[in-house]
Design a protein around this motif. Structure first.
Motif, mmCIF file in Angstrom:
data_model
loop_
_atom_site.group_PDB
_atom_site.id
_atom_site.type_symbol
_atom_site.label_atom_id
_atom_site.label_comp_id
_atom_site.label_asym_id
_atom_site.label_seq_id
_atom_site.Cartn_x
_atom_site.Cartn_y
_atom_site.Cartn_z
ATOM 1 N N CYS A 19 -50.294 39.322 -136.719
ATOM 2 C CA CYS A 19 -50.537 40.767 -136.787
ATOM 3 C C CYS A 19 -49.253 41.523 -136.426
ATOM 4 O O CYS A 19 -48.589 41.211 -135.435
ATOM 5 C CB CYS A 19 -51.682 41.153 -135.862
ATOM 6 N N CYS A 21 -48.757 44.338 -135.194
ATOM 7 C CA CYS A 21 -48.743 45.189 -133.993
ATOM 8 C C CYS A 21 -48.177 44.424 -132.802
ATOM 9 O O CYS A 21 -47.867 45.027 -131.780
ATOM 10 C CB CYS A 21 -50.142 45.713 -133.683
ATOM 11 N N CYS A 23 -49.896 41.846 -131.344
ATOM 12 C CA CYS A 23 -50.987 41.293 -130.522
ATOM 13 C C CYS A 23 -51.053 39.771 -130.615
ATOM 14 O O CYS A 23 -51.694 39.127 -129.791
ATOM 15 C CB CYS A 23 -52.323 41.918 -130.912
ATOM 16 N N LEU A 56 -60.088 42.706 -135.402
ATOM 17 C CA LEU A 56 -59.255 42.402 -134.229
ATOM 18 C C LEU A 56 -59.373 43.531 -133.202
ATOM 19 O O LEU A 56 -59.638 44.674 -133.574
ATOM 20 C CB LEU A 56 -57.784 42.250 -134.647
ATOM 21 N N CYS A 58 -57.061 45.124 -131.811
ATOM 22 C CA CYS A 58 -56.054 46.168 -132.059
ATOM 23 C C CYS A 58 -56.464 47.100 -133.196
ATOM 24 O O CYS A 58 -55.994 48.227 -133.271
ATOM 25 C CB CYS A 58 -54.702 45.519 -132.378
ATOM 26 N N SER A 60 -55.473 47.320 -136.113
ATOM 27 C CA SER A 60 -54.285 47.877 -136.760
ATOM 28 C C SER A 60 -54.469 47.941 -138.275
ATOM 29 O O SER A 60 -55.283 47.211 -138.844
ATOM 30 C CB SER A 60 -53.052 47.040 -136.413
HETATM 31 ZN ZN ZN Z 1 -52.759 43.398 -133.782
#
Ligand code: ZN
Length: 115
Positions: A19, A21, A23, A56, A58, A60
């Motif tokens: 991912c 982001c 994470c 997830l 996050c 995102s």
């Molecule tokens: Zn993420």
């Protein structure tokens, strides 16, 4: 998988990456007419459509375009449900179309070939 790398498997018709982001969750994007597709311009790779990591923590949402990550806005719960329903319908349609024989494009080519 390493961060910042898009892994592509043609035999498995799948891409994978961590991912964007940060994470650390693995994101798998199957390649098919109803799911994702990749383009490679000889230098960079793009993946379409966008990647919405709704499942997830996050949540995102981003595009991988020309080898770069382009962030997109987060979707509301209602938008996520709408998107999932649409994706499921597309996938069902695509699976149904492909089940009885060769894909439409291949069928057209075969028809052309037979003339
Ligand atoms: Zn993420």
């Amino acid at each position: 998988m390493d961060a910042g790398v898009l892994y592509v498997s043609i035999p498995y018709r799948t891409c994978g990456h961590l991912c964007c982001c940060g994470c650390g969750h693995e994101v798998v994007t199957p390649l098919s007419p109803a799911q994702w597709s990749i383009t490679y311009d000889g230098e960079n790779v793009s993946l379409a459509p966008s990647i919405g990591n709704w499942a997830l923590p996050c949540r995102s949402h981003y595009w991988i375009h020309d080898g770069r990550v382009r962030w997109s806005r987060r979707y509301s719960a209602a938008e996520i449900t709408q998107n999932r329903d649409r994706d499921r319908r597309l996938l069902d349609q695509n699976t149904a179309e492909h089940r009885p024989g060769p894909p439409t494009r291949l069928r057209r080519l075969l028809q052309w070939w037979r003339r």
